[in-house]
Design an enzyme around this catalytic site. Structure first.
Site, short mmCIF file in Angstrom:
data_model
loop_
_atom_site.label_atom_id
_atom_site.label_comp_id
_atom_site.label_asym_id
_atom_site.label_seq_id
_atom_site.Cartn_x
_atom_site.Cartn_y
_atom_site.Cartn_z
N GLU A 45 2.42 1.65 -3.32
CA GLU A 45 1.42 2.13 -4.28
C GLU A 45 1.34 3.66 -4.24
OE1 GLU A 45 -2.58 3.64 -3.90
OE2 GLU A 45 -2.88 1.57 -3.26
N GLU B 213 4.74 9.12 2.84
CA GLU B 213 3.59 8.30 2.46
C GLU B 213 3.36 7.16 3.45
OE1 GLU B 213 1.49 9.09 0.03
OE2 GLU B 213 2.71 10.87 -0.35
N HIS C 296 0.82 -1.20 0.00
CA HIS C 296 0.00 0.00 0.00
C HIS C 296 0.86 1.26 0.00
CE1 HIS C 296 -3.46 2.33 2.20
NE2 HIS C 296 -3.24 2.78 0.98
ZN LIG Z 1 -4.08 4.60 0.27
#
Ligand SMILES: [Zn+2]
Length: 1114
Positions: A163, A238, A160
């Site tokens: 991504e 992130e 994730h």
């Molecule tokens: Zn997400």
């Protein structure tokens, strides 16, 4: 979106065009609380949907029920909107074999797929083994996707976080976030990324070929050559990092995925979904969370992160999809690194074979970068073996799991349990025939409110709402899940027994033939209509094909359903439905020991316990640090913030390819609309190719309704479709609708109308059917409106509990929508009406209504009748029809008949609903780990006159200022603004936000941001093009007809659309600066609403005493 979603539609047998539906053979009813295989998106669906949904409302369909969010860039050709019956023309044939060979690809198979009128060729890249599916047809909404198999070994969320991270800068596009540049300045009809439990998927779509290839190139470069593997800062931003602004303060965790997942872990339904999946698959990759568990995410190291990318983001582990009307040769050229010009050269040289050896030798030397850009730069690796997903072996005994979920203390704590039964259906993948039969069975058992399992569960009174998504077949092995929430502890076993006994009974007794016929028609209709809503059709097909392809199975099989469906139909006719479905229920469910029962208990202390544990953890971390460590951490925190807040230099931004204004049509997209009259009623007709489907909306004015009846309207709508008539009980009525139509829905619609005091408030009855069933459709619509008896107290009470459960769920999962509605309710009448029917006020109404149903049913029943009497009259009624010319013509007589049956009462004046919520700042307190923060004001009331530039500016603010501050450095999953061009309300909203007052400060800084804005022509052009992309959103024919209806209702003329477009195309930097003064009003006079945790609200009140009025909602 907010308003549209709040006013959800109630539909019957309606094949929903949800994302989920579009990836399966069979659509599910709009009612299903389907449990998606937990997919994480780079952008919350809410972000794009809502943001565009409303402020672009003027031009695109703002106000549709939630399942049809938006489509985009629209063609002038009508054919592409529905899969035409024509064979693809010669220019949509596959790539030349010789060219493919030349470029290093080997053709594996080639097929013509009748179901989607496409020629599909499967290639293998010889050097690396990458597989490519190249689908050619006449659909101009082109789709590209690259998918990697990325099974995680733990719950640190690597797939994730990766991504998110790969789209933060790459080799050819070395800026902070090329993804955001694409969001800002391309004509994309789809742009996002998903993480599944075992794969990661990067899809883009556009109708403009040049734009499409630009998007493809940015995505390819991002996945194969991202900067994030060299730069720990992206991983920190992130994923996760420690934040310390000053050594004297406490350390906190920050990170976009970290916060996104905290939001996910605050929702009981998500917790249940995760628990079910992990318990069903304890031994393979599905036993961990690919999205990341907030308690585990901080265990992830940068080294592991880099290694995961190196191993799995590799051509050998990739499946690549191309779809649409573009040149099939060009697709392969891009992958191997040769652009079209070189392909042309190659073509010429192929023609003249003498030159061939020459090209082979010289060209790659002359243009090394052009000749080996992507796939050819890699050698084959072992990822395909290492990324294989193992099968979960079936259990010998059923398993029971008890889990807690965060809840707030309240009186009805006892009635807050959830229970869900889950089965892993098979140890090996099933053949298509069995899968199809199981899908059919699923629809029969739970597809509509009238389906037996669903009906019995809801009527049992044991719980408020269904949980579990029925049959799920997107992962390696199919599962079946079903249960209830809002159950009291003592009833848990009763729910389990009820489910098992009902299944037993269905296996013994079978299904009525009307039910089988209704399911068959619904499924066939939805396959024929192929209505994927705002989702590109090519993407729906890709996800469907990927469901097998990703496991090394045949990617063509899932696309070819006609034959097996026909075979199933024949078998049902010959053997009877019982002979087919009873053995399936026995084998896969009743006699299957791999059953997991999940019981979820509400835990009022859980949220604060988790928070305390996190705090304690961080204190320990801090205690272990030396003074130098702390100083270093504060420095690193500052450095990260600085990096996040420093804009990319203009030269870097220029490397992201973009269109020029010359590529943009000067005129808005026209939708054919003829305004006529049938029996004294206004009728709008849209002549569009719809593959013989007729779409109809009948619109009634709601303004004569008494104010106190407004909150009853959503339940009234549901009652029409879920109660019976004198002759038909509701099951029979639903089956009839399923057998004859593609579905009927009824819902309220409310909006402000610019320049008018009174809002537009309507009830819309929507229906669709094959054109030759128009008469049935209108008869059934009439039956629903007039013959349904609104007298079933027991069912009504269920509707109230279901609605309450739904509202509570929305409060946790879409708090930004609730906050937006609340602010709207303070700022204009239309907003107030919507809030009464879908906001916190509505939830309060429902809670009070629950006991009133027992105390004063006759009173409620007569109110429902009063609503019907007031609404359904011929006066001020409007009909909207979408189909092709001949079918429209044939329909007119049935419309006439239908209108004749409508009562015409003497015109009643509009009610004065001059109500608004008090304009105070409010905190809606819920048990959550993340907040939703809003602030809004009405710009029209400050004298602002709408200009096209406002569309560009609000999109720009969302994608720059708010993205950078609220998401990137603030750590929220999303932050955006929204301008409702009908009411004038400008609102700021954040989504899954760790902050509260800080976010409000960011909002207040917007005008200064605009004043200080520097922007070159390139950036301005991108902003304009991105906005045009939204305005010209791609739409399927039903959406076009609906948009035109909305414009008609809201008084948006073609002249106005042209003016707005010219204003957008000609805007200048100065418009941004002027707008700074306009939105200063939000800072000075705006009202704030936050849906937040009580801890954060308390903390806010320490800084700003009494800032919020507190309302405890859950
Ligand atoms: Zn997400």
């Amino acid at each position: 979106m907010e308003r549209a979603v709040l006013l959800r539609s109630f539909s019957s047998s309606s094949p929903a065009s949800s994302v989920l539906a579009s990836t399966r053979f069979f659509s599910r009813s709009a009612h299903r609380l389907a449990r998606l295989p937990r997919r994480h998106r780079l952008l919350p669906a809410a972000h794009r949907g809502s943001l565009l949904g409303r402020h672009i409302g003027l031009i695109s369909p703002a106000c549709r029920p939630s399942i049809h969010l938006k489509g985009q860039f629209c063609p002038l050709s009508v054919r592409a909107v529905a899969t035409s019956s024509a064979q693809p023309s010669s220019d949509t044939l596959g790539a030349d074999d010789e060219v493919a060979e030349k470029l290093g690809f080997e053709k594996v198979t080639e097929e013509f797929i009748d179901e989607c009128k496409s020629r599909a060729v499967l290639y293998k890249h010889k050097k690396t083994g990458a597989e490519i599916m190249s689908v050619s047809n006449d659909d101009e909404n082109k789709v590209f996707g690259i998918v990697f198999r990325t099974p995680p070994k733990d719950s640190t969320g690597i797939p994730h976080i990766l991504e998110h991270s790969v789209l933060c800068g790459s080799r050819k596009y070395p800026l902070k976030e090329p993804f955001v540049e694409l969001l800002k300045g391309s004509l994309h009809t789809f742009l996002n990324a998903f993480t599944y439990p075992d794969r990661t998927c990067y899809p883009v779509a556009s109708t403009n070929t040049k734009d499409f290839y630009n998007l493809v190139d940015v995505y390819l470069d991002a996945v194969f050559f991202p900067k994030c593997v060299e730069d720990v800062k992206t991983f920190q931003q992130e994923g996760w990092h420690y934040e310390l602004n000053d050594p004297s303060e406490d350390i906190t965790y920050k990170g976009v995925v970290f916060n996104e997942m905290k939001g996910v872990y605050s929702q009981p339904d998500s917790i249940l979904g995760r628990a079910s999946q992990q318990a069903l698959f304890p031994d393979n990759t599905y036993g961990v969370d690919s999205g990341g568990d907030p308690q585990v995410i901080p265990n992830l190291t940068f080294e592991e992160f880099k290694e995961f990318h190196r191993k799995y983001y590799h051509p050998s582990n990739a499946r690549i999809w191309f779809y649409g009307d573009d040149d099939a040769n060009e697709r392969l050229c891009i992958l191997s690194g040769m652009h079209i010009s070189f392909c042309v050269i190659i073509g010429v040289f192929l023609f003249n074979r003498l030159w061939k050896p020459c090209v082979k030798l010289i060209a790659p030397r002359l243009f090394p970068h052009t000749f080996a850009e992507y796939l050819d730069m890699f050698e084959a690796n072992s990822a395909p073996e290492e990324s294989k997903v193992n099968y979960q072996k079936l259990f010998a005994e059923p398993v029971r799991i008890v889990e807690k979920y965060p809840a707030t203390d309240g009186d009805d704590m006892k009635k807050k349990h959830m229970v869900c039964l889950n089965w892993l259906l098979s140890e090996k993948p099933l053949d298509l025939e069995t899968e199809l039969a199981l899908g059919f069975l699923d629809h029969l058992m739970t597809g509509t409110p009238a389906s037996p399992l669903r009906k019995i569960l809801l009527e049992s009174g044991l719980g408020d709402a269904i949980v579990g998504g029925g049959i799920e077949d997107e992962l390696l092995q199919p599962q079946f899940s079903l249960g209830l929430k809002g159950v009291s502890e003592d009833d848990i076993h009763k729910v389990e027994e009820l489910i098992l006994n009902t299944l037993r009974k269905l296996a013994d007794e079978g299904f009525p033939s009307e039910a089988v016929e209704a399911s068959m028609n619904t499924i066939e209709f939805s396959l024929r209509e192929n209505n994927t809503g705002s989702f590109p059709r090519g993407l729906a097909l890709m996800l469907r094909s990927m469901g097998k392809w990703i496991y090394d199975m045949d990617p063509f099989v899932p696309l070819k359903y006609q034959e097996p469906l026909q075979a199933l139909k024949v078998r049902i006719a010959e053997e009877g439905s019982k002979a087919i479905f009873a053995p399936l229920i026995e084998k896969f469910i009743l006699n299957n020991p791999h059953r997991v029962t999940i019981e979820m208990q509400p835990d009022p202390e859980m949220a604060s316990r988790d928070e305390a544990a996190e705090k304690e953890n961080l204190e320990k971390v801090k205690a272990r640090m030396t003074e130098e460590d702390l100083a270093e951490l504060a420095r690193a925190t500052h450095e990260l913030k600085l990096k996040q807040e420093t804009p990319d230099p203009p030269e870097a931004l220029k490397c992201v390819p973009s269109l020029s204004l010359k590529d943009i049509p000067k005129k808005p997209i026209q939708i054919p609309t003829e305004v006529g009259d049938i029996n004294g009623v206004k009728v709008l007709q849209h002549d569009l190719f719809t593959n013989d489907v007729l779409y109809a909306e009948i619109v009634f004015n709601m303004s004569a309704l008494k104010q106190e009846l407004l909150p009853l309207v959503p339940l009234f709508c549901q009652s029409l479709l879920e109660m019976g008539t004198k002759d038909l009980d509701f099951v029979q009525l639903n089956q009839l609708i399923g057998r004859k139509t593609g579905g009927i829905s009824v819902y309220p619609f409310t909006s402000s109308v610019r320049g008018k005091e009174d809002p537009c408030s309507r009830i819309i009855v929507r229906g669709k059917a094959m054109s030759d069933r128009a008469e049935d459709l209108f008869n059934l619509v009439n039956c629903v409106m007039q013959d349904v008896e609104l007298t079933d107290q027991k069912r009504f009470k269920q509707f109230v509990s279901q609605s309450k459960a739904r509202m509570e769920n929305r409060l946790r999962g879409s708090g930004h929508g609730i906050a937006a509605a609340r602010m709207d309710g303070k700022l204009n009448v239309a907003g107030w009406i919507s809030e009464q029917m879908g906001g916190v006020s509505y939830l309060e109404f429902l809670r009070a209504l629950e006991s009133k149903v027992d105390d004063d049913w006759p009173g409620i029943a007569s109110s429902l009748e009063e609503i019907r009497r007031t609404l359904f009259t011929k006066n001020d009624c409007l009909v909207n029809l979408t189909a092709d010319g001949q079918n429209l013509k044939n329909t007119e007589k049935y419309v006439g008949k239908f209108l004749d049956m409508l009562p015409s009462s003497s015109p009643v004046g509009s009610m004065a609903w001059n109500a608004r919520l008090p304009p105070t700042n409010e905190a809606i307190v819920i048990p959550t780990q993340v907040n939703y923060v809003g602030k809004a004001a009405n710009l029209f009331e400050t004298g602002y006159q709408l200009k096209g530039s406002a569309y560009v500016i609000s999109k720009y603010i969302s994608n720059t200022w708010l993205w950078d501050r609220v998401r990137v450095s603030g750590g929220a999953y999303g932050g955006f603004c929204d301008f409702d061009t009908h009411s004038g309300v400008f609102s700021f909203l954040s989504y899954r936000d760790p902050n509260l007052l800080k976010t409000l400060d960011i909002y207040d800084g917007t005008s200064n941001f605009l004043r200080g804005l520097e922007m070159d022509d390139d950036a301005l052009t991108k902003a304009i093009i991105g906005t045009i992309g939204d305005v010209d959103s791609y739409q399927l024919p039903d959406a076009k007809g609906y948009s035109s209806l909305m414009r008609y209702l809201l008084g948006v003329t073609e002249e106005e659309r042209q003016i707005r477009r010219e204003e957008i195309l000609s805007m200048r930097l100065n418009d941004f600066k002027e707008f700074a003064d306009v939105i200063e009003a939000v800072k000075d006079k705006g009202v704030s609403v936050a849906v937040a945790s009580s801890d954060d609200v308390d903390a806010a009140h320490k800084t700003c005493p009494d800032f919020f009025q507190v309302k405890k909602a859950l």
